[in-house]
Every structure is written in structure tokens, then in C-alpha cells.
Design a protein around this motif. Structure first.
Motif, PDB file in Angstrom:
ATOM      1  N   LEU A  99       1.382  -1.525  -0.007  1.00  0.00           N
ATOM      2  CA  LEU A  99       0.086   0.332  -0.067  1.00  0.00           C
ATOM      3  C   LEU A  99       0.887   1.602   0.077  1.00  0.00           C
ATOM      4  N   ALA A 100       2.216   1.179   0.993  1.00  0.00           N
ATOM      5  CA  ALA A 100       2.675   2.074   0.914  1.00  0.00           C
ATOM      6  C   ALA A 100       3.856   2.190  -0.554  1.00  0.00           C
ATOM      7  N   GLU A 101       3.520   1.380  -0.986  1.00  0.00           N
ATOM      8  CA  GLU A 101       4.115   1.336  -2.512  1.00  0.00           C
ATOM      9  C   GLU A 101       3.590   2.480  -3.702  1.00  0.00           C
ATOM     10  N   LYS A 102       2.383   1.975  -3.206  1.00  0.00           N
ATOM     11  CA  LYS A 102       1.310   2.554  -4.226  1.00  0.00           C
ATOM     12  C   LYS A 102       1.218   4.064  -3.804  1.00  0.00           C
ATOM     13  N   CYS A 103       0.920   4.660  -2.747  1.00  0.00           N
ATOM     14  CA  CYS A 103       0.840   6.002  -2.588  1.00  0.00           C
ATOM     15  C   CYS A 103       1.878   6.482  -2.671  1.00  0.00           C
ATOM     16  N   ALA A 104       3.112   6.033  -2.713  1.00  0.00           N
ATOM     17  CA  ALA A 104       4.654   7.235  -3.339  1.00  0.00           C
ATOM     18  C   ALA A 104       4.407   6.975  -5.227  1.00  0.00           C
ATOM     19  N   ARG A 105       3.945   6.043  -5.257  1.00  0.00           N
ATOM     20  CA  ARG A 105       4.323   5.872  -7.397  1.00  0.00           C
ATOM     21  C   ARG A 105       3.004   6.613  -7.804  1.00  0.00           C
ATOM     22  N   HIS A 106       1.993   7.263  -6.769  1.00  0.00           N
ATOM     23  CA  HIS A 106       0.454   7.647  -7.232  1.00  0.00           C
ATOM     24  C   HIS A 106       0.489   9.134  -6.703  1.00  0.00           C
ATOM     25  N   GLY A 107       1.321   9.574  -5.733  1.00  0.00           N
ATOM     26  CA  GLY A 107       1.307  10.606  -5.474  1.00  0.00           C
ATOM     27  C   GLY A 107       0.425  10.738  -4.283  1.00  0.00           C
ATOM     28  N   VAL A 108       0.001  10.070  -3.497  1.00  0.00           N
ATOM     29  CA  VAL A 108      -0.908  10.225  -2.170  1.00  0.00           C
ATOM     30  C   VAL A 108      -0.204  11.880  -1.631  1.00  0.00           C
ATOM     31  N   GLU A 109      -1.152  11.918  -0.974  1.00  0.00           N
ATOM     32  CA  GLU A 109      -0.395  13.708   0.175  1.00  0.00           C
ATOM     33  C   GLU A 109       0.455  12.636   1.581  1.00  0.00           C
ATOM     34  N   ARG A 110      -0.788  12.401   1.899  1.00  0.00           N
ATOM     35  CA  ARG A 110      -0.596  11.795   3.277  1.00  0.00           C
ATOM     36  C   ARG A 110      -1.425  10.339   3.230  1.00  0.00           C
ATOM     37  N   PHE A 111      -0.507   9.518   4.477  1.00  0.00           N
ATOM     38  CA  PHE A 111      -0.210   8.174   4.589  1.00  0.00           C
ATOM     39  C   PHE A 111      -0.163   7.458   5.452  1.00  0.00           C
ATOM     40  N   LEU A 112      -1.227   7.536   6.296  1.00  0.00           N
ATOM     41  CA  LEU A 112      -0.988   7.271   8.466  1.00  0.00           C
ATOM     42  C   LEU A 112      -1.466   5.869   8.755  1.00  0.00           C
ATOM     43  N   PHE A 113      -0.701   5.309   8.757  1.00  0.00           N
ATOM     44  CA  PHE A 113      -0.012   3.755   9.305  1.00  0.00           C
ATOM     45  C   PHE A 113      -0.709   3.501  10.953  1.00  0.00           C
ATOM     46  N   ILE A 114      -1.501   3.112  11.340  1.00  0.00           N
ATOM     47  CA  ILE A 114      -2.394   2.766  12.605  1.00  0.00           C
ATOM     48  C   ILE A 114      -1.619   1.370  13.281  1.00  0.00           C
ATOM     49  N   SER A 115      -0.245   1.748  14.428  1.00  0.00           N
ATOM     50  CA  SER A 115       0.508   0.584  14.544  1.00  0.00           C
ATOM     51  C   SER A 115      -0.289   0.302  16.465  1.00  0.00           C
ATOM     52  N   THR A 116       0.428  -0.472  16.510  1.00  0.00           N
ATOM     53  CA  THR A 116       0.040  -0.834  17.855  1.00  0.00           C
ATOM     54  C   THR A 116       1.467  -0.860  19.343  1.00  0.00           C
ATOM     55  N   ASP A 117       1.148  -0.075  20.506  1.00  0.00           N
ATOM     56  CA  ASP A 117       2.091   0.039  21.257  1.00  0.00           C
ATOM     57  C   ASP A 117       2.500  -1.732  22.055  1.00  0.00           C
ATOM     58  N   LYS A 118       2.116  -2.394  20.631  1.00  0.00           N
ATOM     59  CA  LYS A 118       2.501  -3.591  20.998  1.00  0.00           C
ATOM     60  C   LYS A 118       4.078  -3.951  20.049  1.00  0.00           C
ATOM     61  N   ALA A 119       4.562  -3.356  19.351  1.00  0.00           N
ATOM     62  CA  ALA A 119       5.484  -3.060  18.092  1.00  0.00           C
ATOM     63  C   ALA A 119       7.073  -3.129  19.241  1.00  0.00           C
ATOM     64  N   VAL A 120       6.038  -1.853  20.526  1.00  0.00           N
ATOM     65  CA  VAL A 120       7.323  -1.530  21.358  1.00  0.00           C
ATOM     66  C   VAL A 120       8.323  -2.260  22.125  1.00  0.00           C
TER      67      VAL A 120
END
Length: 620
Positions: free
Chosen positions: A395-416
Motif C-alpha cells: 500500500l505504501a508503494e502504491k501511495c508513493a507511486r501515485h502521489g498521495v498527499e498523506r499516508f497514515l499507518f495505525i500501529s500499536t503499543d505492542k510494537a515497542v
């Protein structure tokens, strides 16, 4: 019918006022001369009474004395009457001076306005009293209510209940911890005691409901009151509180106006998030917005709140058809002019994403799609990496290729410092997002937060099901702690983080203090009207695979940056060089296709050295 009644009543009030003006003026002369008015004074009264009535009536009309709904007469209405009488009296005195009555009795000029104010005020409040008498009903069978907090909020509840044509509750009294208020009353309702008197008052007055009407520190207070209250098989008191202004504006409450049931969020030891979302409108209004995982807890709330900011088009991507159907139907009921498109599909489908970006050209993307259940992902690490890590990369690759203004990823405290497959798969996704930052015009942002109250499949919902079945309630360990916040608060902060992001940040939401899961279970039992370990048993089952005893929002070596918002921080993790992860994407894909999970687990450890798998523990 009601409008016709109002239109008919105004001439009657005007007629009553004119009669009051006449009576008060004549009575002022009678009082001045001890009810023996000389003939020449009567002539003065008769010659000036028309001026008095005319000026009074004009002043009353000017100050809106006939615009009010007098069945709701209040101090503000009395203030308007006082202004009308005072101003008209000034003009009356000026007019009499112009006429130059040399023997006009001056004391009448002081007696008359006082009598006028008393009479016209009595007319207004008589209307209100007549209404209350007309709608009197037998309240003996209604729920008996005790209000904690003899302040402005408590007073407003009583006033609202007393004004209703049809009563739904019977207010028995107040309790308040301020000793100076004891044995006083508000609107005729007595202040019966303080917190320590609660068991006695409940028993004596046979209280059915307690309404907590305070503005601050609700969580500890409500918990304290619930623990003080007696519990028995035939005697259970229900707790309610007053909704905040944000709740009132956000949705209609099924409870009577001014009251709602106590919710678990009210018991959390954290302040409510208040954030000005006006700045968010600038990045959403008129834009095409894509939300992945739109049928989930976070994704659906994102869709609801984004709709209110007026995007030109809202794209809802969700692979679970039933969840997508329900959120799409809910949004359609909002009667918004926003174009909405429900897309049934998987965020890992490259062809679907390409077609979506080419056709609709989204300008903002909120990526909420994920596998989130920790124990399930422990036994399915390939699926966790495919969905949480590789799909995020795609999804991030598609956003970069198509010039999306902002991409926000929902992460978690379990990633710490992850101890679970789910946590490490999310951490790798965070690393991917940072790797893409700066490679295109798209601003790539991550937001990290803890548990959301009431999310699908959460421990909270499981506890509720267990309580409904009579128990027992199962908790993994008595010392396990978690961060909690409401869905609405989390999404408000997510949207604000999207506004703040300049690219590459990992935003961390202020979750308040961590809470013991055991305390959450006990609070839910109390909210259900039961006593923990008496009516509903609590049993400990031991930690499950991948679970941590406590969660973290930062690691010890993470750099924390202020964002200017008191509830949003930025973290700069230790893994700053992310090009290694990008080179390993193809290898991750290959390992995910294998039946053996050992290779993918080993690679996760290589990519995220902080990953330390947690072993399950036995119950204490």
C-alpha cells in the motif's frame, strides 16, 4: 396546536399586564393616602394613568416580555421584567415633570414600580405553577433517584426533571462531600448527607439510581461510590452520570436528557481528551480519502469522523463483507453530500489497489487494516507478516507511486520491544513507513497507541459476555496491565496526528496511566450490579503465548519529541537505517509461502533485534 396556543396566550398576558399596571398605579395612591385618597389626588391619578400604562406596555414589548415561553419562567425572565419596569419608570418620571404636576405625590413614584414588578412577576410564575399543577402525576412507582453533587450540574438535572410534562424519575435528594451544604435544599430537594452516609440513605430512602453529577475526577469518585454501595441479591443500585458536551453534540442519547449509564470509560484514571479538530478540516475537506479496514473498530470510527469534515469522496476498503455492509449503511444514514464507495476486497490485492488508485486517485490514506489478535498470530506468523507487514509495504508503494498527499499507518503499543508475532509484524511495518519517508512527495506517518475500549474481540467484550452468563470472568494474571482509551478519543488524535505529520514520524498517543486488567474486570462486574468474587467469580488462567505483563509506548532509548499537542508525542526509534528491511521484502514474501514457520520467526528476530518472544505463564 402548540403554536396556536402560544399565539392565543400572548394577548391574554398583555391584557393581564395592562390590568396589573392599572391596579398597581391605583393601589400606589391608595397606600400613599391610607386608602382615603382626596378628590384632587384622584383626578391626578386619572389624568396620568394612561401615560403610565402606555409607557409600561412599550417598555415591556421592547425588552421582550411577550417573547418568552412563560411556562419555563426563570431568573433571566425576571431580570427582563426588572429592566422593563426600571426603564419605563424613568420615562414616567420625565413625562410627569413635563406635565408639571406641582402636587404630585412623590412616594407613588416609588410604590408603583414595586407593585408593578410584584404583580407582573406573579402573573408569569402563576403560568408556570399552573402548568406544573396541570401535569402533576403519581410518582410513587417511578425510579427513586439520588444525586451525588449539589452543584450546578446537580441543580440542572433537578430543574430538567421538574420541567418535564411527563416525569420519568423521582428525585429523592442530594448527597455532597461539602459539609457546608448539608441540610440545605435545591429546588425543594434536600441535601441528605455526604459520601459516608450513602449506605444509610440508600436503605432508608429505597434508592434505585444514583446520578453522579460532578465535573472532575469522575473515575475514582464513581469507583469509590460503587464500592461503598451495599450489594445483595434483592437490592442493586444503578449508577448514572451526566454526559459531557462532546457526547451530547456527537450523538443522541437513549437515556433521558442529561443522564446516561456509567460506562467503563468513566472509571479510567485518565482525563478526557479534548482536541480542537478545526485544523484537521483543512487536510480533509474536499479531498478523496481512502480508509482500509473500514469495517473494523478503528476503521469504522475513522470513516464516521472523516465524513463530518466534508471530503469530496470517501473510499471504504474492507475484506469482510458483513462489516463493510454495516458501516456503509450507517454512513448512508448520515445524509451527507459526500460521495461514498464501499469496496469489497483485500488490501493485499495488488491489482485491486492499482485500479483503485488509477480510478479514484485518493489524496489521503488511513491504513487501519490488520490482524490484531495476539494469540492467533502466534500460531500463524506467516499470515501476520503477510497482512500487517507486506500489505503495508504494498500500500505504501502504491501511495508513493501515485502521489498521495498523506499516508497514515495505525500501529500499536505492542510494537515497542515486541514479545509477540503481532507486535513485531507491526514494528516492521513502522520501519517500512519510515523507509518510504523522503522517497516521494507523500508524507508517511505512523500512529502508535494501546487498547481501545470495546473493540471487536477485545477482553472487555469477553468480560461482558462472561458476566452475562453468570461468570466466571477469566483474567490471565493479577498483575497484567494495559493502556486503554475510547475509540472516539483515539480517532480524534489520529486525525490530529495526520495534520501534524511532516513525514517519517511515529506519533504516540497519550494513553494516561496503565490500568490493571483485573481492575477493569472488577469494574465491569460492579457496573453490572454485581459484587466481584461474591456474585461473579474471577479466575486466573495464565499468560497466553506472546502476551506481555505490561505494555510500553516508548523504549528506554527512543528519542521523544514534543509536537505542541499535550496528548500526542513523537518517537524516534533506534532502528534509523531502514534500507536493510526494504532489501529483505522479497525474502519475507518467500518465507511466508513456506509451511514451516521457523524461518520467518528467525528473520523477524534478525530484522528487529528487540523482539524477544514471550513464553506463556501458568496462572498464579
Amino acid at each position: 396546536m402548540y403554536k396556536r396556543l402560544i399565539a392565543f396566550s400572548r394577548p391574554l398576558v398583555l391584557f393581564a399586564d395592562i390590568s396589573a399596571f392599572l391596579v398597581s398605579y391605583a393601589l400606589a395612591f391608595l397606600l400613599r393616602f391610607d386608602f382615603q385618597v382626596p378628590g384632587h389626588e384622584l383626578s391626578i391619578c386619572a389624568s396620568t394613568i394612561g401615560i403610565v400604562v402606555l409607557l409600561r406596555t412599550g417598555a415591556f414589548a421592547y425588552f421582550g416580555a411577550y417573547a418568552g415561553v412563560w411556562r419555563y419562567a426563570s431568573m433571566s425572565d425576571l431580570n427582563a421584567l426588572f429592566k422593563a419596569v426600571s426603564s419605563s419608570q424613568i420615562f414616567i418620571i420625565a413625562s410627569l415633570m413635563l406635565i408639571q404636576h406641582p402636587r404630585f405625590p412623590r412616594s407613588v413614584l416609588f410604590i408603583d414600580p414595586l407593585l408593578t414588578l410584584i404583580l407582573v412577576g406573579s402573573i408569569r410564575f402563576a403560568i408556570r405553577l399552573t402548568r406544573e399543577w396541570r401535569y402533576q402525576q403519581d410518582t410513587s412507582s417511578l425510579p427513586r433517584v439520588l444525586i451525588f453533587g449539589a452543584g450546578d450540574l446537580g441543580e440542572s438535572i433537578v430543574r430538567d426533571m421538574q420541567r418535564r410534562d411527563y416525569k420519568t424519575h423521582r428525585v429523592i435528594g442530594f448527597i455532597d462531600d461539602d459539609p457546608a451544604k448539608l441540610h440545605r435544599s435545591i429546588h425543594g430537594i434536600a441535601i441528605l448527607g455526604c459520601r459516608q452516609d450513602l449506605p444509610r440513605i440508600i436503605a432508608q430512602k429505597q434508592i434505585d439510581e444514583i446520578v453522579v453529577a460532578v465535573n472532575h475526577s469522575r473515575g475514582p469518585l464513581i469507583k469509590s461510590l460503587m464500592e461503598i454501595c451495599p450489594h445483595s441479591d434483592g437490592f442493586k443500585v444503578q449508577f448514572k452520570t451526566v454526559p459531557t458536551l462532546e457526547e451530547t453534540l456527537r450523538k443522541d442519547n437513549s437515556q433521558p436528557r442529561g443522564m446516561r449509564k456509567i460506562e467503563l470509560a468513566d472509571l479510567l484514571p485518565r482525563k478526557s481528551v479534548k482536541t480542537d479538530l478545526a485544523s484537521v478540516r483543512g487536510i480533509l475537506q474536499g479531498k478523496t480519502v481512502l480508509v482500509t479496514g473500514a469495517g473494523g473498530t478503528i476503521g469504522s470510527e475513522l470513516a464516521r469522523q472523516i465524513m463530518r469534515f466534508g471530503p469530496s469522496k470517501l473510499l471504504l476498503l474492507e475484506k469482510h463483507n458483513t462489516d463493510l455492509f454495516y458501516i456503509d449503511r450507517e454512513l448512508s444514514a448520515m445524509n451527507s453530500v459526500v460521495t461514498r464507495l464501499a469496496i469489497a476486497g483485500d488490501v493485499g490485492d495488488a491489482d485491486l489497489l492499482e485500479n483503485l488508485f488509477v480510478t479514484h486517485r485518493p489524496q489521503l490514506v488511513f491504513h487501519a487494516a490488520a490482524h490484531k489478535h495476539v494469540p492467533l498470530m502466534e500460531s500463524n506468523p506467516q499470515e501476520a507478516v503477510k497482512n500487517n507487514t507486506l500489505c503495508t509495504h504494498l500500500l505504501a508503494e502504491k501511495c508513493a507511486r501515485h502521489g498521495v498527499e498523506r499516508f497514515l499507518f495505525i500501529s500499536t503499543d505492542k510494537a515497542v520491544r515486541p514479545t509477540s508475532v503481532m507486535g513485531v509484524s507491526k514494528r516492521m511495518a513502522e520501519m517500512i513507513i519510515r523507509a518510504f519517508s523522503g522517497t516521494s512527495s507523500t508524507k508517511f506517518i505512523s500512529v502508535r497507541f494501546g487498547n481501545v475500549l470495546g473493540s471487536s474481540g477485545s477482553a472487555i467484550n469477553i468480560f461482558k459476555e462472561q458476566i452475562a452468563q453468570g461468570g466466571p470472568v477469566t483474567v490471565t494474571h493479577p498483575d497484567v496491565t494495559r493502556y486503554f482509551m475510547t475509540t472516539e478519543e483515539a480517532v480524534q488524535l489520529i486525525l490530529h496526528a495526520a495534520f501534524l505529520g511532516r513525514g517519517g514520524e511515529i506519533f504516540v498517543l497519550n494513553m494516561g496511566e496503565p490500568v490493571k486488567v483485573l481492575d477493569v474486570a472488577r469494574n465491569l462486574i460492579l457496573l453490572s450490579g454485581f459484587e466481584p468474587d461474591r456474585d461473579i467469580k474471577i479466575v486466573f488462567t495464565g499468560m497466553r503465548p506472546g502476551e506481555k505483563m505490561y505494555e510500553e509506548l516508548f523504549r528506554p532509548h527512543d528519542v521523544r519529541m514534543d509536537t505542541g499537542h499535550p496528548d500526542i508525542f513523537a518517537a524516534v526509534p533506534e532502528e534509523a537505517d531502514l534500507s536493510i528491511l526494504r532489501d529483505q521484502i522479497s525474502e519475507l514474501k518467500r518465507l511466508c509461502s513456506l509451511a514451516d514457520s521457523a524461518p520467518i520467526r528467525n528473520m523477524m528476530k534478525d530484522l528487529v533485534p528487540a523482539y524477544q518472544p514471550a513464553a506463556p505463564t501458568r496462572s498464579p
